[in-house]
Write an enzyme that holds these catalytic residues in place. Structure first.
Site, short mmCIF file in Angstrom:
data_model
loop_
_atom_site.label_atom_id
_atom_site.label_comp_id
_atom_site.label_asym_id
_atom_site.label_seq_id
_atom_site.Cartn_x
_atom_site.Cartn_y
_atom_site.Cartn_z
N ASP A 48 -4.84 5.45 -6.50
CA ASP A 48 -4.80 4.07 -6.43
C ASP A 48 -3.59 3.18 -6.36
OD1 ASP A 48 -6.66 1.81 -6.40
OD2 ASP A 48 -5.69 1.45 -8.30
N HIS B 228 -6.94 -0.33 -4.95
CA HIS B 228 -7.10 0.02 -3.37
C HIS B 228 -9.00 0.19 -3.30
CE1 HIS B 228 -5.74 1.55 0.32
NE2 HIS B 228 -6.50 2.47 0.28
N SER C 278 -8.08 0.37 4.67
CA SER C 278 -7.06 1.46 4.13
C SER C 278 -6.27 2.05 5.48
CB SER C 278 -7.72 2.49 3.17
OG SER C 278 -6.96 3.35 2.63
#
Length: 329
Positions: free
Chosen positions: A274, A308, A177
């Site tokens: 997400d 994610h 991320s």
């Protein structure tokens, strides 16, 4: 000390994650690292204020540093045979953004088991809840210079205190991320220091879609880390800084590196965080990959179902590739 570190200090003096939505919902000169885990000492602008070295593999340190207005920590995971006296390559592994994300993130995710039997040192430092692996344009809470902490201080401290290959072919950088963005950024900006870079659901484009990721970096850092300050500047960006950090604007710096990318293709449309995160990740990584292809730069990429999330199976595959690329222990 490598030439890249000396030039980096001059550059940083001059210059002075993705989970943003979730927050708001060639080679340098060869120098051998020294020291042992049991003899870690202050240095490179870091003063150890707390440590735990009892575990044979996982070593914990917390530092006082002028780069950060609080005392950041790092976990250093050693290979099981570190007592052999050999030197090892190093993977710098960066966590994502979020109020619950820190240097412990990957230990909680099972990094000890994932690296069992693998001859590599894994360094997992704090990066701030929304530090974006950057020195911010403005902070209202004191220094939050994560780039300085990681590159100017932590990397040489690791090489001084552990048996590493302190060279280009001895280091990899990876992250999830926001940390994936940090890995891509550092690998390009300090291209003489890392031979392999991996972004697991990490954004690779700051300016696409009217600069959505750069805006998220500003908003999330202001809310979670900087008390209204920002990474890139508000209302106007520091355009040179954005370009210097933007992976898609620095494609040539990935030449002769191993590049590994992971993105999800089906984020949950009912989960706003997400969906926003991985939609941008996927689009940005596709843009990045196209530019790598145009430049004739090899890379390995994976588009997987889901959103994610950190995919441990692909991280394990990534580790194999990292070890194939780096100098062998």
């Amino acid at each position: 000390m490598s030439q890249s570190f000396m030039s980096r200090r001059r550059a940083l003096k001059a210059a002075g994650g993705l989970s943003a939505a979730a927050l708001i919902g060639g080679a340098g000169m060869l120098t051998m690292g020294g020291g042992t885990a049991e003899a870690a000492e202050d240095g490179s602008g870091l003063r150890i204020v707390e440590s735990d070295e009892k575990d044979p593999r996982m070593k914990y340190y917390r530092f006082a540093t002028d780069a950060i207005g609080w005392n950041p920590a790092v976990n250093v995971l050693l290979p099981g045979d570190y007592s052999s006296g050999r030197r090892y390559p190093v993977l710098y592994l960066f966590h994502g953004g979020g109020l619950d994300q820190d240097f412990m993130t990957f230990d909680k995710a099972g990094i000890r088991g994932l690296t069992e039997g693998r001859p590599v040192i894994v360094v997992m430092p704090d990066g701030g809840h929304a530090g974006w692996y950057s020195n911010p344009v403005a902070s209202n809470v004191g220094p939050r210079n994560w780039e300085t902490f990681h590159i100017e201080q932590l990397v040489p401290w690791i090489d001084a205190n552990f048996r590493t290959f302190a060279e280009y072919d001895g280091r990899a950088v990876a992250g999830f991320s926001m940390g994936g963005f940090g890995a891509l950024k550092y690998a390009a900006k300090y291209h003489g220091d890392f031979a392999s870079v991996s972004a697991h659901s990490g954004p690779a484009s700051l300016r696409r879609d009217a600069g959505l990721v750069a805006h998220w970096a500003n908003v999330s850092s202001a809310a979670a880390d900087l008390a209204g300050g920002s990474v890139y500047g508000v209302p106007l960006w520091d355009e040179k800084r954005v370009s210097a950090d933007n992976p898609v604007e620095n494609i040539g710096s990935y030449r002769n590196k191993r590049v590994f990318l992971v993105a999800g293709t089906s984020p949950d449309p009912l989960n706003w965080a997400d969906y926003v995160n991985e939609t941008q990740v996927l689009a940005g990584q596709r843009e990045f990959r196209a530019k790598l292809d145009e430049a004739g730069i090899r890379h390995e990429s994976h588009e997987e179902p889901g959103g994610h999330v950190f995919r441990t199976k692909l991280f394990s595959r990534d580790l194999d590739g990292i070890l194939d690329r780096l100098r062998k222990a």
